[in-house]
Design a protein around this motif. Sequence first.
Motif, short mmCIF file in Angstrom:
data_model
loop_
_atom_site.label_atom_id
_atom_site.label_comp_id
_atom_site.label_asym_id
_atom_site.label_seq_id
_atom_site.Cartn_x
_atom_site.Cartn_y
_atom_site.Cartn_z
N ASN A 137 -0.04 4.31 -6.75
CA ASN A 137 -0.45 2.92 -6.99
C ASN A 137 0.03 2.46 -8.36
OD1 ASN A 137 -2.64 3.38 -9.09
ND2 ASN A 137 -3.38 4.68 -7.44
N TYR A 167 0.83 -1.20 0.00
CA TYR A 167 0.00 0.00 0.00
C TYR A 167 0.87 1.25 0.00
CZ TYR A 167 -3.99 -2.99 0.87
OH TYR A 167 -4.97 -3.96 0.76
N ARG A 209 -7.64 -4.02 4.68
CA ARG A 209 -6.71 -5.10 4.32
C ARG A 209 -6.83 -6.27 5.29
NH1 ARG A 209 -0.25 -4.19 4.35
NH2 ARG A 209 -0.79 -3.63 6.50
N HIS A 235 -3.44 3.80 -0.23
CA HIS A 235 -3.44 3.57 1.22
C HIS A 235 -4.85 3.58 1.81
CE1 HIS A 235 -4.36 7.70 2.63
NE2 HIS A 235 -3.84 8.04 1.46
N GLU A 245 -6.01 0.31 2.66
CA GLU A 245 -5.30 -0.46 3.68
C GLU A 245 -6.17 -0.69 4.91
OE1 GLU A 245 -0.92 -0.52 5.85
OE2 GLU A 245 -1.67 1.33 4.95
#
Length: 300
Positions: A197, A103, A241, A235, A238
């Motif tokens: 990304n 990330y 995640r 992010h 995340e």
Amino acid sequence: MVLKRILGQGLEEECDGSSAPSESKRSRLVFAGMREFMGAQCMQRHLSKLEPFLRRVVQEEVQNALNHHVRSAPGLPTTTLSQPTITKHYQLLFHNTLPHTIYTGSRIEAEGGVPVQIMIVDSCSKSIISSGPLASTKIEILALDGDFGGENEWSEKYFVDNIVRERDGKRPLLTGELTISLSKGVGYVNDATFTDNSSWLRSRKFRLGARVCPSKLMEGRVREAVTEAFLVKDHRGESYRKHHPPSLNDEVWRLEKVGKDGAFHKRLAKNEIYTVQDFLRNLIMDPSKLRCGAWCSSHL
């Protein structure tokens, strides 16, 4: 033949009407022709033996002349041309594996949350070079295209052509400590982060690459290191995640197939199952509590 040529000349003289040579003169011509003939035969017989010797002598003289020229030329190394330099082959290697997804804004780590380790090894034996100038050389960390296809061997140009830079108007793609020094042939990537990304690449993946920083003391090329391809996501994703493996204190939605704030998550919370530890405790002590709903059948 030499003998025939000399005798023929004598006959031509007689045919031309010139005075016939005396017997002694004819004998001298015959003996001279025989000596010339025998000398030619001897030369042909020994020429094959003399040729390698002559060739070697000429080659040594040419080599000595070249060596003298190189030694006297300013700014050139004084190595002897007849003794070729033998260069060993070295390469960089990533010792551990990166996760499938990284990330942005998060520190790049290997699987298990440990620092990414890189080392310099002998290409043939794969043994670490723990002494000498290469054992403490500086390494540059780079981002590569996920389509990098030189898994076995590649040229330096191919490696450079696959380096990925930031998009226009964006921050540098990689930030942090991107130049590291090896110690006894081993180094660690402790502080490197992606700022963007990988969705804008055709492969939608990055690879991490490493190469030796240029040095005047280094001779030859050290082959670069390349990781497997991985995704880099924003992010903001995340927070959703999953953890592999999850810890006991993780919220229960960190488990696979349990979405955050989803139906399964809400039912687990209704039954006071908030963490992975709560889930495991009920799985062992009171499995019927988990089996009571269809939502947990996939975890049993």
